[in-house]
Design an enzyme around this catalytic site. Structure first.
Site, PDB file in Angstrom:
ATOM      1  N   ASP A 263      84.324 -96.151  56.865  1.00 46.40           N
ATOM      2  CA  ASP A 263      84.205 -97.200  55.854  1.00 46.40           C
ATOM      3  C   ASP A 263      85.392 -97.058  54.912  1.00 46.40           C
ATOM      4  O   ASP A 263      86.193 -96.125  55.047  1.00 46.40           O
ATOM      5  CB  ASP A 263      82.882 -97.117  55.084  1.00 46.40           C
ATOM      6  CG  ASP A 263      82.341 -98.504  54.737  1.00 46.40           C
ATOM      7  OD1 ASP A 263      83.155 -99.337  54.243  1.00 46.40           O
ATOM      8  OD2 ASP A 263      81.151 -98.769  54.942  1.00 46.40           O
ATOM      9  N   HIS A 312      78.463-110.303  59.871  1.00 51.56           N
ATOM     10  CA  HIS A 312      77.826-111.399  59.128  1.00 51.56           C
ATOM     11  C   HIS A 312      78.431-111.549  57.730  1.00 51.56           C
ATOM     12  O   HIS A 312      78.155-112.520  57.032  1.00 51.56           O
ATOM     13  CB  HIS A 312      76.308-111.238  59.082  1.00 51.56           C
ATOM     14  CG  HIS A 312      75.806-110.259  58.064  1.00 51.56           C
ATOM     15  ND1 HIS A 312      74.521-110.276  57.582  1.00 51.56           N
ATOM     16  CD2 HIS A 312      76.402-109.206  57.438  1.00 51.56           C
ATOM     17  CE1 HIS A 312      74.336-109.309  56.707  1.00 51.56           C
ATOM     18  NE2 HIS A 312      75.462-108.644  56.594  1.00 51.56           N
TER      19      HIS A 312
END
Length: 404
Positions: A263, A312
């Site tokens: 990340d 998304h």
């Protein structure tokens, strides 16, 4: 027609533990909600949406900040027992009248139970607020500094665009709210310490309480360790999905670094220390990485690349870019990409999915997708869908992808 007293008696005996499976519980919950909507008047609905929800969230956050739920837990241990605002005031040092007013408000929503005059008992929800700091964190910066702000400005933003469906992450409601054309939501989250922690808390809770674990959906037992990373979790936040993998599979078969958590650096602040408490053998390697750049050499040719609620967050053009950037790292015929995401069904999609869809619109000009939209997106990136693993009544499915 069932007499009201008989109906109340029947309903009072139902709890979340009354069902043989999570799918049955969700079906019953949705049926009860549909029934509630039929019973409510239009005013009831408007009252809930415009007064109850914001007022109760404010009361909950205040009680959390005063230390009410954690102090209450200490008072109850080891035997659960009711408590009064006076006792909570003594435990917390907070104003007794303020505590009383806040407890009255949340007990009216059955979040705690009034069992006598000025006397309250905890519910599973109240117990979770005390036992799980990440659960309490959802009521902090994530709600007050991000979500509520995004929903507040969305109608005005859409009106300013003549109500066009937003598709540009760099020119959407977030920049409209910030009044800054260069504003970036992830940078905003990552550079705000309070919001960063609470954002990660919300994602962890979403995974823990709202979703079927990915290891219950995809046959992870078939994965065989090799000299390459076994699972690379891209955009994995605090590593909750890799922790689920570790909990399911014996770490004795895994080498240090077999599981890789990736990340952005700001999101990963403090994560190595928290993981060390559950991963003493250092099976999980924490690796700062921007998924708009190619995979590091050490993660080329992994067996599984895992993306949970990553795509998304992005409109189609950007999601395609993410997939195309990742594709060269996959070994044809060996590597798999698992996309763990919601699917919007063609008829009666789950409300949890449609609410998430509006959230994606409000924050990022993005969207939840139908199965056909997912297939089109994957194909457009030079990949192909192998199979969609879709458990009954699950919010999310796993889309298994390989090189075309």
């Amino acid at each position: 027609m069932t007499p009201p007293t008989n109906l109340q008696s029947t309903l009072s005996s139902i709890t979340s533990t009354s069902f043989s499976s999570e799918a049955d519980r969700i079906s019953a919950r949705d049926a009860l909600f549909e029934c509630l909507r039929r019973v409510q008047s239009p005013w009831d609905i408007a009252w809930d949406q415009n007064w109850v929800n914001p007022a109760i969230n404010a009361a909950i956050k205040t009680l959390i900040d005063m230390g009410v739920f954690t102090s209450w837990a200490s008072f109850c241990a080891p035997t659960e027992k009711p408590i009064t605002p006076s006792q909570l005031a003594s435990l917390t040092g907070a104003d007794e009248l303020l505590i009383r007013r806040m407890l009255r408000a949340i007990s009216g929503q059955f979040l705690v139970l009034e069992v006598g005059k000025d006397t309250y008992a905890r519910t599973p929800w109240a117990k979770t607020l005390a036992s799980d700091p990440s659960f309490a964190g959802m009521y902090g910066g994530f709600y007050h500094e991000l979500n509520s702000q995004m929903f507040r400005t969305l109608p005005a933003y859409l009106a300013s665009t003549s109500h066009k469906n937003p598709t540009d992450v760099n020119n959407c409601n977030f920049q409209f709210w910030q009044r800054d054309p260069n504003a970036n939501m992830f940078q905003y989250v990552g550079t705000n310490p309070n919001l960063t922690a609470h954002f990660n808390d919300a994602m962890e809770c979403h995974s823990r309480y709202n979703l079927t674990p990915w290891v219950d959906i995809y046959p992870t037992s078939s994965l065989v360790p090799s000299d390459k990373p076994l699972v690379v979790d891209i955009g994995g936040g605090k590593g909750h999905d890799l922790q689920k993998f570790l909990a399911r599979h014996s770490s004795s078969h895994l080498q240090p670094g077999s599981l890789v958590l990736q990340d952005l650096p700001d999101i990963l602040k403090g994560v190595p220390e928290s993981l060390s408490q559950v991963d003493t053998q250092k099976i999980i390697k924490v690796q700062p990485h921007d998924f708009f750049t190619p995979q590091p050499a050490s993660c080329q040719g992994a067996k599984i690349y895992f993306m949970h609620n990553v795509l998304h967050d992005w409109p189609d053009a950007t999601a395609r870019q993410i997939l195309q950037t990742l594709a060269p790292a996959l070994n044809k015929g060996y590597s798999r990409l698992l996309i763990h995401e919601s699917l919007v069904t063609d008829e009666k999609p789950l409300s949890r999915v449609t609410v998430s869809d509006i959230t994606m619109m409000a924050c990022l000009a993005a969207a939840e997708r139908t199965e056909e939209q997912w297939r089109q997106l994957v194909d457009s990136a030079g990949l192909k869908v192998v199979k969609i693993w879709r458990p009954v009544e699950s919010v999310e499915s796993i889309i298994e992808v390989e090189l075309a």
